[in-house]
Enzyme design. Structure first.
Site, PDB file in Angstrom:
ATOM      1  N   GLU A  56       0.844  -1.217   0.000  1.00 14.52           N
ATOM      2  CA  GLU A  56       0.000   0.000   0.000  1.00 14.52           C
ATOM      3  C   GLU A  56       0.869   1.253   0.000  1.00 14.52           C
ATOM      4  O   GLU A  56       0.679   2.154  -0.812  1.00 14.52           O
ATOM      5  CB  GLU A  56      -0.920  -0.016   1.222  1.00 14.52           C
ATOM      6  N   GLU A  82      -4.782  -7.827   2.811  1.00  9.66           N
ATOM      7  CA  GLU A  82      -5.747  -7.541   3.889  1.00  9.66           C
ATOM      8  C   GLU A  82      -6.973  -8.447   3.850  1.00  9.66           C
ATOM      9  O   GLU A  82      -7.445  -8.910   4.884  1.00  9.66           O
ATOM     10  CB  GLU A  82      -6.187  -6.075   3.836  1.00  9.66           C
TER      11      GLU A  82
HETATM   12  C1  LIG Z   1      -5.237  -1.370   6.395  1.00 14.17           C
HETATM   13  C2  LIG Z   1      -3.746  -1.147   6.487  1.00 14.17           C
HETATM   14  C3  LIG Z   1      -2.951  -2.375   6.280  1.00 14.17           C
HETATM   15  C4  LIG Z   1      -3.366  -3.508   6.887  1.00 14.17           C
HETATM   16  C5  LIG Z   1      -2.482  -4.599   6.831  1.00 14.17           C
HETATM   17  O1  LIG Z   1      -1.363  -4.512   6.362  1.00 14.17           O
HETATM   18  S1  LIG Z   1      -3.108  -6.066   7.496  1.00 14.17           S
HETATM   19  C6  LIG Z   1      -1.591  -7.006   7.650  1.00 14.17           C
HETATM   20  C7  LIG Z   1      -1.445  -7.939   6.494  1.00 14.17           C
HETATM   21  N1  LIG Z   1      -0.126  -8.516   6.517  1.00 14.17           N
HETATM   22  C8  LIG Z   1       0.093  -9.739   6.006  1.00 14.17           C
HETATM   23  O2  LIG Z   1      -0.779 -10.409   5.526  1.00 14.17           O
HETATM   24  C9  LIG Z   1       1.517 -10.240   6.087  1.00 14.17           C
HETATM   25  C10 LIG Z   1       1.608 -11.310   7.143  1.00 14.17           C
HETATM   26  N2  LIG Z   1       2.949 -11.872   7.169  1.00 14.17           N
HETATM   27  C11 LIG Z   1       3.374 -12.747   6.209  1.00 14.17           C
HETATM   28  O3  LIG Z   1       2.686 -13.082   5.270  1.00 14.17           O
HETATM   29  C12 LIG Z   1       4.781 -13.255   6.343  1.00 14.17           C
HETATM   30  O4  LIG Z   1       5.202 -13.003   7.671  1.00 14.17           O
HETATM   31  C13 LIG Z   1       5.769 -12.544   5.387  1.00 14.17           C
HETATM   32  C14 LIG Z   1       5.507 -12.985   3.957  1.00 14.17           C
HETATM   33  C15 LIG Z   1       5.633 -11.055   5.516  1.00 14.17           C
HETATM   34  C16 LIG Z   1       7.210 -12.943   5.793  1.00 14.17           C
HETATM   35  O5  LIG Z   1       7.301 -14.337   5.839  1.00 14.17           O
HETATM   36  P1  LIG Z   1       8.592 -14.988   6.511  1.00 14.17           P
HETATM   37  O6  LIG Z   1       8.451 -16.462   6.348  1.00 14.17           O
HETATM   38  O7  LIG Z   1       9.810 -14.294   6.053  1.00 14.17           O
HETATM   39  O8  LIG Z   1       8.463 -14.612   8.039  1.00 14.17           O
HETATM   40  P2  LIG Z   1       7.462 -15.204   9.137  1.00 14.17           P
HETATM   41  O9  LIG Z   1       8.123 -16.382   9.787  1.00 14.17           O
HETATM   42  O10 LIG Z   1       6.103 -15.346   8.572  1.00 14.17           O
HETATM   43  O11 LIG Z   1       7.411 -13.978  10.164  1.00 14.17           O
HETATM   44  C17 LIG Z   1       8.565 -13.639  10.932  1.00 14.17           C
HETATM   45  C18 LIG Z   1       8.067 -12.998  12.188  1.00 14.17           C
HETATM   46  O12 LIG Z   1       7.419 -11.755  11.843  1.00 14.17           O
HETATM   47  C19 LIG Z   1       6.087 -11.775  12.332  1.00 14.17           C
HETATM   48  N3  LIG Z   1       5.217 -11.035  11.414  1.00 14.17           N
HETATM   49  C20 LIG Z   1       5.216 -11.124  10.073  1.00 14.17           C
HETATM   50  N4  LIG Z   1       4.238 -10.332   9.546  1.00 14.17           N
HETATM   51  C21 LIG Z   1       3.632  -9.736  10.602  1.00 14.17           C
HETATM   52  C22 LIG Z   1       2.550  -8.803  10.731  1.00 14.17           C
HETATM   53  N5  LIG Z   1       1.929  -8.283   9.670  1.00 14.17           N
HETATM   54  N6  LIG Z   1       2.168  -8.428  11.982  1.00 14.17           N
HETATM   55  C23 LIG Z   1       2.809  -8.922  13.064  1.00 14.17           C
HETATM   56  N7  LIG Z   1       3.866  -9.797  13.031  1.00 14.17           N
HETATM   57  C24 LIG Z   1       4.245 -10.185  11.791  1.00 14.17           C
HETATM   58  C25 LIG Z   1       5.717 -13.241  12.389  1.00 14.17           C
HETATM   59  O13 LIG Z   1       4.624 -13.406  13.282  1.00 14.17           O
HETATM   60  C26 LIG Z   1       6.999 -13.829  12.887  1.00 14.17           C
HETATM   61  O14 LIG Z   1       7.100 -13.562  14.257  1.00 14.17           O
HETATM   62  P3  LIG Z   1       7.514 -14.745  15.292  1.00 14.17           P
HETATM   63  O15 LIG Z   1       7.394 -14.124  16.639  1.00 14.17           O
HETATM   64  O16 LIG Z   1       8.924 -15.087  14.891  1.00 14.17           O
HETATM   65  O17 LIG Z   1       6.549 -15.866  15.045  1.00 14.17           O
HETATM   66  C27 LIG Z   1      -3.355  -0.566   7.967  1.00 14.17           C
HETATM   67  C28 LIG Z   1      -1.880  -0.146   7.912  1.00 14.17           C
HETATM   68  C29 LIG Z   1      -1.725   1.005   8.895  1.00 14.17           C
HETATM   69  C30 LIG Z   1      -3.056   1.032   9.616  1.00 14.17           C
HETATM   70  C31 LIG Z   1      -3.478   2.313  10.271  1.00 14.17           C
HETATM   71  C32 LIG Z   1      -2.385   2.774  11.181  1.00 14.17           C
HETATM   72  C33 LIG Z   1      -2.836   3.962  11.956  1.00 14.17           C
HETATM   73  C34 LIG Z   1      -4.074   3.652  12.644  1.00 14.17           C
HETATM   74  C35 LIG Z   1      -4.118   3.698  13.964  1.00 14.17           C
HETATM   75  C36 LIG Z   1      -5.307   3.458  14.677  1.00 14.17           C
HETATM   76  O18 LIG Z   1      -5.333   3.437  15.887  1.00 14.17           O
HETATM   77  C37 LIG Z   1      -6.565   3.349  13.890  1.00 14.17           C
HETATM   78  C38 LIG Z   1      -6.354   2.647  12.657  1.00 14.17           C
HETATM   79  C39 LIG Z   1      -5.215   3.184  11.812  1.00 14.17           C
HETATM   80  C40 LIG Z   1      -5.723   4.307  10.938  1.00 14.17           C
HETATM   81  C41 LIG Z   1      -4.736   1.990  11.029  1.00 14.17           C
HETATM   82  C42 LIG Z   1      -5.835   1.486  10.082  1.00 14.17           C
HETATM   83  C43 LIG Z   1      -5.364   0.305   9.271  1.00 14.17           C
HETATM   84  C44 LIG Z   1      -4.065   0.630   8.561  1.00 14.17           C
HETATM   85  C45 LIG Z   1      -4.249   1.685   7.484  1.00 14.17           C
END
Ligand SMILES: C[C@H](/C=C/C(=O)SCCNC(=O)CCNC(=O)[C@H](O)C(C)(C)COP(=O)(O)OP(=O)(O)OC[C@H]1O[C@@H](n2cnc3c(N)ncnc32)[C@H](O)[C@@H]1OP(=O)(O)O)[C@H]1CC[C@H]2[C@@H]3CCC4=CC(=O)CC[C@]4(C)[C@H]3CC[C@]12C
Length: 270
Positions: free
Chosen positions: A124, A144
């Site tokens: 994004e 998402e």
């Molecule tokens: C809407 C806007 C965006 C929303 C989003 O982005 S939703 C999140 C979607 N993310 C994903 O789907 C990615 C998930 N992760 C993966 O797929 C994989 O991890 C990877 C491909 C990224 C990497 O794979 P990898 O094999 O290398 O590593 P892993 O082993 O998987 O992970 C390692 C380690 O990292 C941790 N990890 C990975 N990804 C995440 C994650 N996304 N979150 C947390 N942790 C993660 C994983 O768990 C592993 O950890 P471990 O402990 O080792 O197990 C929003 C964007 C901004 C928002 C606004 C911000 C300001 C605001 C504040 C408020 O209070 C109100 C709302 C808002 C306005 C807010 C509104 C929504 C947004 C705009």
């Protein structure tokens, strides 16, 4: 033996470093694939304000630490505090999310240097950047919907304007990830480099832009942004006004003078 070393202070979730005319912003939570935290977003917002207010800064580079770009919003912290609470309480109006450059655009060019995953919020914020370079193993996606969340970072509006509609719909609705070569083929990114070289390439391109007239660069950026989605005939008046102001500048006299004198121009942004 008591450990007398001072407790390690946690590294900031985002690093901001000035390098000449360049401001380098590094998302810095590699242990969580640079997932967006409140601290990271606050530092990013401050960095954008600094870039726009400091005439010495001519280009901004956005990258991630540890060989990762950004994994989007922190899904784990969402369990503690769902974003909907902030919306419902009025604490946060998602119409403008300055940290993600939604409803606010930089006046200076923004170059993205992507290594590894740029997923969901990671792709994004990418759609708000101007020039995009990725290592060959980088991957992109707007995931998402996989978690029944909405891409609130601006990509639902921007992505169909930046890549073919049918592909934008595919990525938005499936949430699937694509690799850098496919992203380049789609035009989502402009450069694919060997892994680990995206930041160096970003600096190379940034240096070219920094050497150009800053007023001309910023005027071009302004016209591109302001003319988006308009009929061309609605744009020429503003285009002429912005362009004439560049030609009226001292730098527009320094450029041709430097050419004639066979020397490098010394642009001052005036
Ligand atoms: C809407 C806007 C965006 C929303 C989003 O982005 S939703 C999140 C979607 N993310 C994903 O789907 C990615 C998930 N992760 C993966 O797929 C994989 O991890 C990877 C491909 C990224 C990497 O794979 P990898 O094999 O290398 O590593 P892993 O082993 O998987 O992970 C390692 C380690 O990292 C941790 N990890 C990975 N990804 C995440 C994650 N996304 N979150 C947390 N942790 C993660 C994983 O768990 C592993 O950890 P471990 O402990 O080792 O197990 C929003 C964007 C901004 C928002 C606004 C911000 C300001 C605001 C504040 C408020 O209070 C109100 C709302 C808002 C306005 C807010 C509104 C929504 C947004 C705009």
């Amino acid at each position: 033996m008591t450990d007398t070393a001072a407790p390690e202070t946690a590294a900031p979730h985002c690093l901001v470093e000035q390098d000449g005319h360049k401001l380098v912003v590094t998302m810095n939570r590699p242990e969580a694939r640079n997932a967006l935290s409140g601290e990271m977003l606050a530092i990013m917002e401050q960095a954008w304000e600094r870039a726009d207010s400091d005439p010495e800064i001519r280009v901004v580079i956005l990258t991630g630490a540890g060989g990762y770009f950004c994994a989007g919003a922190d899904l784990k912290s969402m369990n503690q505090k769902p974003p909907s609470e902030s919306f419902e309480s009025g604490a946060y109006d998602p119409t403008v999310i300055k940290s993600l450059l939604k409803g606010y655009r930089l006046k200076k060019p923004l170059i993205a240097a992507v290594e590894g995953p740029a997923i969901a919020g990671g792709t994004e914020i990418l759609t708000a950047t101007d020039i995009r370079i990725a290592g060959e193993s980088a991957k992109f996606g707007i995931s998402e919907a996989r978690w029944s969340l909405y891409p609130l970072g601006g990509s639902v509006v921007r992505l169909p304007r930046q890549i073919p509609q049918t592909v934008a719909m595919d990525l938005l609705l499936t949430g699937r990830h694509i690799k850098a070569p496919e992203a380049k083929e789609l035009g989502l990114i402009g450069h694919v480099v060997p892994d680990g070289e995206a930041l160096a390439k970003a600096h190379e391109i940034a240096d070219l832009i920094c050497a150009n007239g800053p007023l001309a660069v910023q005027a071009i950026l302004k016209t591109v942004r302001d003319s988006e989605g308009k009929h061309e005939n609605e744009c020429w008046a503003e285009d002429a006004k912005v362009g004439a102001a560049v030609f009226a500048s001292n730098d527009a006299k320094e450029g041709p003078r430097a050419f004639a004198e066979k020397r490098t121009p010394n642009f001052t942004g005036s």
